[in-house]
Each structure stands twice: as structure tokens, then as C-alpha cells.
Enzyme design. Structure first.
Site, PDB file in Angstrom:
ATOM      1  N   TYR A  78      43.665  75.348   7.447  1.00 48.31           N
ATOM      2  CA  TYR A  78      43.982  74.220   8.317  1.00 48.31           C
ATOM      3  C   TYR A  78      42.737  73.621   8.959  1.00 48.31           C
ATOM      4  O   TYR A  78      42.671  72.414   9.196  1.00 48.31           O
ATOM      5  CB  TYR A  78      45.006  74.634   9.380  1.00 48.31           C
ATOM      6  CG  TYR A  78      46.416  74.591   8.848  1.00 48.31           C
ATOM      7  CD1 TYR A  78      47.112  73.390   8.763  1.00 48.31           C
ATOM      8  CD2 TYR A  78      47.044  75.745   8.388  1.00 48.31           C
ATOM      9  CE1 TYR A  78      48.401  73.342   8.249  1.00 48.31           C
ATOM     10  CE2 TYR A  78      48.327  75.711   7.867  1.00 48.31           C
ATOM     11  CZ  TYR A  78      49.007  74.501   7.801  1.00 48.31           C
ATOM     12  OH  TYR A  78      50.270  74.451   7.286  1.00 48.31           O
ATOM     13  N   GLN A 112      55.756  61.049   9.044  1.00 46.17           N
ATOM     14  CA  GLN A 112      55.781  62.447   8.603  1.00 46.17           C
ATOM     15  C   GLN A 112      54.357  62.982   8.462  1.00 46.17           C
ATOM     16  O   GLN A 112      54.172  64.170   8.243  1.00 46.17           O
ATOM     17  CB  GLN A 112      56.486  62.541   7.249  1.00 46.17           C
ATOM     18  CG  GLN A 112      57.927  62.071   7.254  1.00 46.17           C
ATOM     19  CD  GLN A 112      58.495  62.013   5.841  1.00 46.17           C
ATOM     20  OE1 GLN A 112      58.633  63.025   5.177  1.00 46.17           O
ATOM     21  NE2 GLN A 112      58.811  60.810   5.374  1.00 46.17           N
ATOM     22  N   VAL A 114      50.496  64.122   9.311  1.00 54.72           N
ATOM     23  CA  VAL A 114      49.905  64.921  10.397  1.00 54.72           C
ATOM     24  C   VAL A 114      48.441  64.572  10.624  1.00 54.72           C
ATOM     25  O   VAL A 114      47.744  65.259  11.366  1.00 54.72           O
ATOM     26  CB  VAL A 114      50.042  66.429  10.100  1.00 54.72           C
ATOM     27  CG1 VAL A 114      51.504  66.843  10.034  1.00 54.72           C
ATOM     28  CG2 VAL A 114      49.316  66.821   8.804  1.00 54.72           C
ATOM     29  N   HIS A 130      56.106  65.724  12.213  1.00 51.84           N
ATOM     30  CA  HIS A 130      55.646  67.028  11.739  1.00 51.84           C
ATOM     31  C   HIS A 130      54.419  67.532  12.484  1.00 51.84           C
ATOM     32  O   HIS A 130      53.711  68.415  12.015  1.00 51.84           O
ATOM     33  CB  HIS A 130      55.363  66.961  10.231  1.00 51.84           C
ATOM     34  CG  HIS A 130      56.591  66.705   9.416  1.00 51.84           C
ATOM     35  ND1 HIS A 130      56.551  66.289   8.097  1.00 51.84           N
ATOM     36  CD2 HIS A 130      57.912  66.785   9.737  1.00 51.84           C
ATOM     37  CE1 HIS A 130      57.786  66.146   7.644  1.00 51.84           C
ATOM     38  NE2 HIS A 130      58.628  66.433   8.615  1.00 51.84           N
ATOM     39  N   CYS A 166      43.146  81.888  22.885  1.00 54.10           N
ATOM     40  CA  CYS A 166      43.494  81.036  24.016  1.00 54.10           C
ATOM     41  C   CYS A 166      42.829  81.561  25.288  1.00 54.10           C
ATOM     42  O   CYS A 166      42.933  82.753  25.604  1.00 54.10           O
ATOM     43  CB  CYS A 166      45.007  81.005  24.180  1.00 54.10           C
ATOM     44  SG  CYS A 166      45.595  80.060  25.604  1.00 54.10           S
ATOM     45  N   SER A 208      58.803  59.155  -0.119  1.00 52.06           N
ATOM     46  CA  SER A 208      59.730  59.355  -1.225  1.00 52.06           C
ATOM     47  C   SER A 208      61.178  59.342  -0.774  1.00 52.06           C
ATOM     48  O   SER A 208      62.093  59.257  -1.582  1.00 52.06           O
ATOM     49  CB  SER A 208      59.430  60.684  -1.922  1.00 52.06           C
ATOM     50  OG  SER A 208      59.595  61.770  -1.011  1.00 52.06           O
ATOM     51  N   PRO A 233      54.835  51.842  -4.197  1.00 52.99           N
ATOM     52  CA  PRO A 233      54.503  51.417  -5.566  1.00 52.99           C
ATOM     53  C   PRO A 233      55.523  51.857  -6.604  1.00 52.99           C
ATOM     54  O   PRO A 233      55.644  51.234  -7.661  1.00 52.99           O
ATOM     55  CB  PRO A 233      53.145  52.083  -5.829  1.00 52.99           C
ATOM     56  CG  PRO A 233      52.606  52.417  -4.482  1.00 52.99           C
ATOM     57  CD  PRO A 233      53.798  52.703  -3.629  1.00 52.99           C
ATOM     58  N   ALA A 250      50.832  50.165   0.535  1.00 53.31           N
ATOM     59  CA  ALA A 250      50.941  49.830   1.954  1.00 53.31           C
ATOM     60  C   ALA A 250      49.837  48.870   2.374  1.00 53.31           C
ATOM     61  O   ALA A 250      50.082  47.902   3.101  1.00 53.31           O
ATOM     62  CB  ALA A 250      50.881  51.109   2.791  1.00 53.31           C
TER      63      ALA A 250
END
Length: 269
Positions: A78, A112, A114, A130, A166, A208, A233, A250
Site C-alpha cells: 500500500y 470508488q 482511492v 472505498h 500510532c 463497469s 469507452p 472521461a
């Protein structure tokens, strides 16, 4: 410093129909998916496997259980994705949406994605269904963690990075995205549903329309009877139900739409 430009295009029939539909609209909701970000060079979730990460199934890196088993591996992936997205720039479609928002009394983007590109382009009312790659937080209590603190974090050849802890509770830091098996951010779907119900028109771009619960939103728009403008498209399950199915990218469609409505779009340069 950005400059303001007007792109003069011959209006396509699809654009002409969309302009007609939006002329009387006061509130618009935009529903965006992975295709929106691909134009900025952001790989889709299942395509985000390159180099050393090609050996892993992304489905095995996107669960709380995976983080528990191999926190350094999951966090490293990530962190790599976060840095990849930071190098991407909003494209003409993102910028056009942010500009178009100024011409309506209500304009909500439900995404959707991120990657945060809608926010970086200047869109203000954005619901990230999301979550977001730049919204790190601790695993146990959800305390926020400033992503800027990760900028100097070294990544070894293995790609695995032990998550920082943390400062409030000592819990390991995780990405602020929705993993498989987790609920959407509190209130996100409810806010998105309300935006659809209150809208006079909807624009569905780069999705989609098959991933739930997000796919329920364009279905809701269809059922409420408001115009549904699809920009993609390729045909999708929504295409036959849409008021206008505009089969292009887009960037191309939204730039043309902004020009047709006389909306100047800022562009760096």
C-alpha cells in the site's frame, strides 16, 4: 500558476444531448470508477501488480486477515501504491468536473477510486466510497496518521515495510482504504444515496457498474427516473438503461462538455 483555457470543439451528437439534459438541472451527481483514474496512469486494483508485487494476488493483500499475518508485506504494497498515485496528476476530465461544479447549485462526486485525484483536481463535495490511500490510520482505534510522515520511509528490496506505530495507542498503521470484508466508511453510502435521490441528473463515468454496493447507485438513478449519462469507452450493463451512452473517454467527453457549456477549465502550464 494555472492558466484558463477554452477548448473549442465541434459538438458531437452525444454532447448535444447531454447539454440539453443538463441545461435545466440544478443538482448533479457524478459516479466515477477505475476508468476515470486510468487516464491519469493509475492502474486498476487488479492491475496494480508490477515488479516484485507481480507474484502476489491483490486479493490476498487487501484484507484485515492478511495484514494480521504479514503486516510488513501488506503495508509495503500500500505504501508503494500510495507513492505511485502521488506521482499521478488529475487529467482533463478531473479538472473539467471541478470546473463544472461551479455552474450548478449542487454537484456531488461519488467515487470508488482511492487515489484522491478528484480532490486534487479541485472538486469539493467528494464522497470516497472505498476510502483513500492518503488517509492512513491506526488499525485498532482508527486514530488518523499523517501520510507526510511516510515520505522518508525507506523501502528495502523486498518491498516489505514494517508499519509505523500510532503515537496515541501503539497500534500499527494501516491504509485508509476499505478492505474486503469491511464496511464502507460510516455514512458514505447513505450520503451517496441521498445525493442520487436529490439529483436532477447523474453522470456515470469510467465504471463497469458491476461492483456492489457502488453499482446500486446508478441503478437507483435509473429507478428514480432522472437522466443517466454514461461515459465509458466500452459498453456496460448500464448502457442499455442510460439516457445517453457516450462511448468515449472521461477526458474527451468532460472536456467537450465543459467547452459546450462555456465553462473555462484550469490547466497547469
Amino acid at each position: 500558476m494555472g492558466t484558463w483555457i477554452r477548448v473549442e470543439n465541434i459538438m458531437t451528437p452525444e454532447c448535444e444531448r447531454v447539454v440539453h439534459l443538463l441545461t435545466s438541472a440544478r443538482r448533479v451527481v457524478v459516479l466515477s470508477g477505475a476508468g476515470m483514474s486510468q487516464e491519469s496512469g493509475v492502474p486498476t486494483f487488479r492491475d496494480a501488480q508490477h515488479g516484485l508485487w507481480a507474484q502476489y494476488d491483490p486479493m490476498e493483500l487487501a484484507t484485515a486477515a492478511a495484514f494480521g499475518r504479514a503486516p510488513a508485506r501488506v503495508f509495503g504494497w500500500y505504501l508503494w501504491r500510495h507513492r505511485l498515485v502521488q506521482q499521478a496528476e488529475p487529467h482533463a476530465g478531473h479538472l473539467a468536473l471541478a470546473a463544472l461544479a461551479q455552474t450548478f447549485s449542487g454537484f456531488t462526486v461519488v467515487t470508488q477510486n482511492v487515489d484522491g485525484l478528484h480532490r486534487r483536481a479541485g472538486s469539493e463535495d467528494v464522497i470516497e466510497l472505498h476510502g483513500a490511500l492518503d488517509a492512513f490510520r491506526c488499525f485498532d482505534a482508527g486514530h488518523p496518521f499523517d501520510a507526510a510522515e511516510l515520505s522518508d520511509l525507506a523501502v528495502p528490496e523486498s518491498g516489505e515495510v514494517r508499519p509505523p506505530l500510532c503515537s496515541t495507542c501503539g497500534s500499527p498503521i494501516r491504509p485508509g482504504v476499505v478492505w474486503f470484508g469491511e464496511s464502507l466508511p460510516t455514512g458514505a453510502f447513505e450520503r451517496a444515496s441521498a445525493a442520487v435521490r436529490d439529483a436532477d441528473a447523474s453522470v456515470v463515468v469510467g465504471t463497469s457498474a458491476v461492483v456492489y454496493p457502488a453499482a446500486a447507485l446508478p441503478e437507483m438513478a435509473v429507478s428514480t427516473g432522472i437522466p443517466v449519462i454514461e461515459i465509458n469507452p466500452e459498453p456496460t450493463p448500464l448502457s442499455s438503461l442510460a439516457t445517453v451512452s457516450w462511448m468515449t473517454t472521461a477526458g474527451a467527453a468532460l472536456s467537450e462538455l465543459a467547452a459546450a457549456l462555456g465553462v473555462p477549465v484550469p490547466r497547469d502550464g
